[in-house]
Design a protein around this motif. Structure first.
Motif, mmCIF file in Angstrom:
data_model
loop_
_atom_site.group_PDB
_atom_site.id
_atom_site.type_symbol
_atom_site.label_atom_id
_atom_site.label_comp_id
_atom_site.label_asym_id
_atom_site.label_seq_id
_atom_site.Cartn_x
_atom_site.Cartn_y
_atom_site.Cartn_z
ATOM 1 N N ALA A 89 0.777 -1.131 -0.079
ATOM 2 C CA ALA A 89 0.106 -0.049 0.086
ATOM 3 C C ALA A 89 1.043 1.156 0.105
ATOM 4 C CB ALA A 89 -0.806 0.069 1.250
ATOM 5 N N PHE A 90 1.852 1.213 0.745
ATOM 6 C CA PHE A 90 2.941 2.311 0.896
ATOM 7 C C PHE A 90 3.548 2.724 -0.898
ATOM 8 C CE2 PHE A 90 7.243 3.542 1.136
ATOM 9 C CZ PHE A 90 7.393 4.672 2.166
ATOM 10 N N LEU A 91 3.728 1.612 -1.368
ATOM 11 C CA LEU A 91 4.385 1.862 -2.762
ATOM 12 C C LEU A 91 3.254 2.176 -3.854
ATOM 13 C CD1 LEU A 91 6.906 -0.973 -2.915
ATOM 14 C CD2 LEU A 91 7.425 1.552 -2.779
ATOM 15 N N GLU A 92 2.045 1.754 -3.438
ATOM 16 C CA GLU A 92 0.948 1.957 -4.445
ATOM 17 C C GLU A 92 0.482 3.373 -4.176
ATOM 18 O OE1 GLU A 92 -1.527 -1.518 -4.783
ATOM 19 O OE2 GLU A 92 -3.212 -0.406 -5.782
ATOM 20 N N ASN A 93 0.364 3.958 -2.971
ATOM 21 C CA ASN A 93 -0.355 5.034 -2.604
ATOM 22 C C ASN A 93 0.696 6.348 -2.430
ATOM 23 O OD1 ASN A 93 -3.379 4.345 -2.638
ATOM 24 N ND2 ASN A 93 -2.121 2.771 -1.388
ATOM 25 N N ALA A 94 0.789 7.192 -3.270
ATOM 26 C CA ALA A 94 1.906 8.394 -3.221
ATOM 27 C C ALA A 94 1.857 9.241 -2.005
ATOM 28 C CB ALA A 94 1.979 9.214 -4.263
ATOM 29 N N PRO A 95 0.436 9.289 -1.399
ATOM 30 C CA PRO A 95 0.203 10.143 -0.277
ATOM 31 C C PRO A 95 0.982 9.438 1.212
ATOM 32 C CG PRO A 95 -2.003 10.070 -1.449
ATOM 33 C CD PRO A 95 -0.824 9.004 -2.127
ATOM 34 N N LEU A 96 1.290 8.428 1.014
ATOM 35 C CA LEU A 96 1.752 7.640 2.218
ATOM 36 C C LEU A 96 3.236 7.918 2.267
ATOM 37 C CD1 LEU A 96 0.194 4.086 2.557
ATOM 38 C CD2 LEU A 96 -0.423 6.153 3.706
ATOM 39 N N ARG A 97 3.956 8.305 0.787
ATOM 40 C CA ARG A 97 5.184 8.590 0.910
ATOM 41 C C ARG A 97 5.522 10.124 1.194
ATOM 42 N NH1 ARG A 97 5.847 6.982 -4.413
ATOM 43 N NH2 ARG A 97 3.882 5.573 -4.422
ATOM 44 N N GLU A 98 4.753 10.986 1.312
ATOM 45 C CA GLU A 98 4.725 12.314 1.441
ATOM 46 C C GLU A 98 5.996 12.586 2.406
ATOM 47 O OE1 GLU A 98 1.233 14.425 2.038
ATOM 48 O OE2 GLU A 98 0.922 14.621 -0.036
ATOM 49 N N ASP A 99 5.689 11.919 3.586
ATOM 50 C CA ASP A 99 6.727 12.186 4.658
ATOM 51 C C ASP A 99 7.935 11.231 4.725
ATOM 52 O OD1 ASP A 99 8.166 12.460 7.056
ATOM 53 O OD2 ASP A 99 6.047 12.481 8.354
#
Length: 431
Positions: A89-99
């Motif tokens: 999910a972390f890799l699939e959803n950019a918003p999770l990678r903002e921080d």
RNA sequence: GUGGAUGUAGCUCAAUGGUAGAGCACUGGACUGUGGCUCCAGUGGUUGCGGGUUCGAUCCCCGUCAUCCACCCCA
């Protein structure tokens, strides 16, 4: 009976479910304090996701997966653990990678095909947290601190933290070969299972509990002695950080966890009262997993807690039955049933505007029982008041159940409702 | 996947090779509109399921399913 819950699953019923809700609330509170946000990922994923992350030679993948094909022939698997889905999910959803340091948690059921026993089920619940983006020892310390914080918040203090390091891609392969060579020399003294492990996963031999293997294991080279300088320094720094936080731990050089993705730090927390399954949870660092999934180089660490085991270890004393109602409307005559139902509806105040709402929990009998029975039932429901219909000439009769006395009659429904609301006690959350 | 124990009313348990009982719970009543104590009565089980032995099994044997415990492994 025709149907029963599948082997290794169970229903959580009223009386028990309150403890679950309480645990969930407490956990969410702690996660919020540490700045962790919830991710709810699917309960099934592509089978490959687990095979490639957890590891083909692990027991989980070899014999414990609930795998099925959907109508288009895709191979799907009920998740046996939470880290791989969350990394996906972390890799699939950019918003999770903002921080650059993502703090995430999850809570939900996992599935493993195993023989059930104390503290082990085929569907079981886990609370898990992951911190992605930091390779620093402070991240390791925060994880273990957070783990302890969850336990602390539900009153579990008597725990043992086991700590070990498995090394990384630099030093682990060499250690693995060293240990294989060592056990090969002593193969004759190993139990049957360990002889198999020699070929499949020699590290696992360290964890064997068969007494006859103990002397051989005792003489085996320790992982900690074969760490590369970087891993050794990291491990020392983690220990210093834990000490700095006042967290006690035990070094467990033989702690090997059952998933292949772990690197460097691994840990388990054990508690009493769990039978043979004494681990309430465990976790570790997985610095290569995100990269292995095709993502950017992202070191990470996480843990998971078994909710059944946690509840088991903090005591199985059933919560006292929470009152189910504040008010029971009693129909004195069978014909008064509809009037009772209408009064109950009004008293609940559910129709009121939200800001004016102060709902009373109101029950009324729908089984057509005698007034006598309805009173007995009202007691059992924990009602504070009984209100009687039909209305008398001088108003509604109200009885204080605890005091065992009738109150002054209330002339109208509105007066009755405000009278009750004024005396209503705040609903206590189940403990 | 391996081993051990168990499986009788909603719950906790008892009983005997000859077609099952208690306590609690539940329902009604004794209590002149109304409970909590007490008392009376009543509902409720094809004894997990399927075979076998037997004149007859809930109790004996086999199988099966489930639960519990342990191993394996893990949460």
């Amino acid at each position: 009976m025709k149907f029963q819950a599948p082997k290794g699953t169970h229903d959580i019923l009223p009386g028990e479910v309150e403890r679950w809700q309480w645990l969930e609330e407490r956990t969410r509170g702690v996660m919020a304090l540490y700045g962790y946000r919830e991710v709810r990922s699917p309960i099934f994923e592509s089978t490959d996701l687990f095979v490639r992350s957890v590891g083909e030679s692990t027991d989980i993948v070899r014999k414990e997966l609930y795998t099925f094909q959907d109508r288009k022939g895709r191979s799907l698997t009920l998740r046996p653990e939470g880290t791989a889905p969350l990394v996906r999910a972390f890799l699939e959803n950019a918003p999770l990678r903002e921080d650059s340091q993502a703090r995430l948690y999850y809570m939900g059921p996992m599935f493993r095909y195993e023989r059930p026993q104390a503290g082990r089920y085929r569907q079981f619940w886990q609370i898990g947290a992951e911190l992605l983006g930091s390779a620093r020892p402070e991240a390791d310390a925060e994880m273990i601190d957070l783990f302890r914080a969850v336990l602390h918040d539900v009153g579990l203090e008597e725990v043992t933290v086991l700590l070990n390091s498995l090394g990384d891609a630099t030093c682990r392969p060499a250690y693995r070969e060293a240990i294989r060579a060592y056990f090969k020399q002593h193969e004759g003294k190993l139990c049957g299972d360990c002889k198999e492990r020699l070929a499949t996963n020699p590290l696992r031999i360290l964890d064997c509990k068969v007494p006859s293997c103990a002397p051989v294991i005792a003489g085996a080279p320790s992982v900690l002695d074969s760490l590369c300088p970087e891993c050794a320094e990291h491990f020392e720094a983690v220990k210093r950080a834990l000490t700095g936080l006042g967290i006690r731990y035990e070094i467990a050089p033989r702690l090997v966890r059952g998933l292949d993705y772990y690197t460097r730090t691994v840990f388990e927390i054990h508690a009493a009262g769990l039978g043979a399954q004494s681990a309430v949870g465990g976790g570790g660092r997985y610095d290569q997993l995100v990269k292995d999934f095709g993502g950017p180089d992202t070191p990470a660490i996480g843990f998971s807690i078994g909710m059944e085991r946690l509840l088991l270890s903090i005591g199985a004393d059933a919560a006292p039955a929470a009152p189910q109602a504040d008010v029971v409307v009693i129909a004195l005559k069978p014909e008064a049933g509809i009037e009772a139902q209408a009064l109950a509806r009004t008293l609940r105040g559910q129709q009121e505007a939200p800001e004016r709402r102060s709902p009373l929990r109101v029950l009324t009998d729908v089984a057509g029982r005698s007034a006598n029975s309805q009173m007995k039932w009202a007691s059992k429901m924990g009602a504070k008041w009984a209100v009687f219909v039909p209305k008398g000439e001088d108003g509604y009769a109200v009885r204080d159940m605890a005091a065992g006395k009738d109150e002054q009659r209330q002339p109208s429904i509105e007066e009755l409702r405000s009278w009750l609301l004024k005396r209503r006690e705040p609903v206590e959350s189940a403990r």
